[in-house]
Scaffold this motif. Structure first.
Motif, PDB file in Angstrom:
ATOM      1  N   ASP A 142      -6.640   5.976 -16.716  1.00 55.73           N
ATOM      2  CA  ASP A 142      -6.634   6.980 -15.659  1.00 55.73           C
ATOM      3  C   ASP A 142      -6.065   6.339 -14.393  1.00 55.73           C
ATOM      4  O   ASP A 142      -6.784   6.001 -13.464  1.00 55.73           O
ATOM      5  N   TRP A 143      -4.745   6.186 -14.357  1.00 55.61           N
ATOM      6  CA  TRP A 143      -4.103   5.436 -13.283  1.00 55.61           C
ATOM      7  C   TRP A 143      -3.954   6.289 -12.033  1.00 55.61           C
ATOM      8  O   TRP A 143      -3.676   7.477 -12.092  1.00 55.61           O
ATOM      9  N   LYS A 144      -4.113   5.628 -10.912  1.00 54.41           N
ATOM     10  CA  LYS A 144      -3.899   6.292  -9.640  1.00 54.41           C
ATOM     11  C   LYS A 144      -2.397   6.436  -9.399  1.00 54.41           C
ATOM     12  O   LYS A 144      -1.634   5.492  -9.582  1.00 54.41           O
ATOM     13  N   VAL A 145      -1.994   7.617  -8.998  1.00 57.02           N
ATOM     14  CA  VAL A 145      -0.592   7.883  -8.687  1.00 57.02           C
ATOM     15  C   VAL A 145      -0.484   8.217  -7.209  1.00 57.02           C
ATOM     16  O   VAL A 145      -1.227   9.058  -6.696  1.00 57.02           O
ATOM     17  N   SER A 146       0.416   7.526  -6.522  1.00 54.44           N
ATOM     18  CA  SER A 146       0.630   7.768  -5.087  1.00 54.44           C
ATOM     19  C   SER A 146       2.095   8.054  -4.844  1.00 54.44           C
ATOM     20  O   SER A 146       2.974   7.405  -5.430  1.00 54.44           O
ATOM     21  N   ILE A 207       2.559   4.066  -9.643  1.00 51.91           N
ATOM     22  CA  ILE A 207       1.552   4.305 -10.672  1.00 51.91           C
ATOM     23  C   ILE A 207       0.776   3.009 -10.864  1.00 51.91           C
ATOM     24  O   ILE A 207       1.357   1.971 -11.190  1.00 51.91           O
ATOM     25  N   GLY A 208      -0.526   3.076 -10.682  1.00 49.71           N
ATOM     26  CA  GLY A 208      -1.325   1.858 -10.692  1.00 49.71           C
ATOM     27  C   GLY A 208      -1.689   1.359 -12.075  1.00 49.71           C
ATOM     28  O   GLY A 208      -2.866   1.121 -12.365  1.00 49.71           O
TER      29      GLY A 208
END
Length: 337
Positions: A142-146, A207-208
């Motif tokens: 569940d990667w953080k997207v910025s 994308i983390g």
């Protein structure tokens, strides 16, 4: 995203450019990680920069096994020249760079491509992770997207968080490199180049996830290569960035951080005290250290360096070099386990 747009995007060709020199021990791991991508519509451009070992033959052997591979054999010209040659040979709509002693996760291209498409971005960026060959598994899905506008992304790059200046670990729309090449023979070629593609972009997506893995190598590693006067060229690169955003005060603190980052890197290479007293190093150190010291956005490592530098050149060199040596010992111990 509409189905028609999705189908169209799925057909985009991704060119993976790999500059190669004296890495026969690492090359199989690198190329295999690219060929095993879950996103299959790729071409792999292997650029043999007149490597003195068996890399040239290894490239030809790979090309005989997989039609997606192109091999460019060229006269030795260094990393920038090899990347530029790779871009000339590439035909993809998108471009990514993988250094030949590194490797990428199986879903690296797929995840970056999907994020780029879903967010209408010109650049998609993954985490770059230092590895000892055992810690290359993603445990988070569940990667953080910025998402960033170009100037916001440049500020992040200069601070080095959440992504840095490297050309690797990023997926670019090919059009961003129109009129842009890596500078021939320059140290810190990525710092000279990548900011230009960011400023040409409308949107950048981060994308983390840990998608790009790079080795720490004792032999030949830039981290341990020692100080050379050529390393001052990194200050030229930051000067270029500063000139490109001249008059925009929002970049001031981030630029100061990058200047101090370059000077920290120079100090870590163990220059002689007389070399570190170079007028240009000292002028930049004095001009930017207080800004970094007071900036809560600057990395703690650089804020600490700025503080210690107030005690004098001799002390700051002793502390930074000792820290770097401890880090190298820790890396060796990790490899042994």
């Amino acid at each position: 995203m509409t189905e028609n747009k999705k189908n169209k995007n799925e057909m985009l060709l991704v060119s993976v450019i790999v500059p190669i020199y004296n890495v026969e021990f690492y090359l199989n791991k690198c190329v295999d990680s690219i060929l095993n991508q879950s996103y299959k519509n790729i071409e792999v451009v292997l650029v043999d920069d007149e490597s003195p070992d068996s890399c040239g033959k290894m490239c030809d052997d790979y090309a005989a096994l997989d039609g997606r591979i192109k091999v460019v054999h060229k006269k030795n010209g260094g990393l920038s020249d090899a990347r530029n040659a790779g871009m000339k040979a590439a035909t993809g709509d998108l471009i990514t760079f993988v250094d030949s002693d590194d490797y990428i996760s199986e879903d690296f291209v797929k995840i970056l491509f999907e994020a780029m498409s879903e967010n209408n971005a010109d650049i998609a960026i993954a985490n770059m992770k230092r590895t000892s060959r055992r810690d290359d598994k993603n445990t988070v899905t569940d990667w953080k997207v910025s998402n960033y506008k170009s100037e916001d992304a440049l500020v992040c790059m200069l601070y080095g968080t959440p992504f840095g200046t490297s050309a690797c670990g990023k997926l670019f729309k090919r059009k961003l490199f129109e009129g842009i090449e890596f500078p021939y023979g320059k140290f810190s070629e990525d710092l000279f180049t990548i900011y230009k593609t960011i400023l040409k972009s409308r949107s950048i997506t981060y994308i983390g996830f840990d998608g790009y893995f790079y080795y720490y190598r004792d032999e030949g590693s830039i981290v341990v290569s020692g100080y050379k006067k050529k390393h001052l060229e990194a200050l030229d690169a930051v000067d270029d960035i500063e000139e490109s955003v001249k008059g925009k005060g929002r970049f001031d603190n981030a630029l100061s951080t990058q200047y101090i980052n370059v000077i920290y890197d120079i100090a870590a290479r163990n220059p002689l005290l007389s070399e570190f007293r170079n007028k240009r190093i000292q002028n930049n150190l004095k001009a930017h250290r207080m800004s970094v010291l007071k900036d809560s956005n600057a990395p703690k490592r650089l804020r600490g360096f700025a503080a210690i530098s107030l005690l004098g050149n001799r002390i700051v060199l002793k502390v930074v070099v000792a820290r770097n040596r401890r880090w190298k010992v820790q890396r060796r111990e990790t490899k042994k386990r």
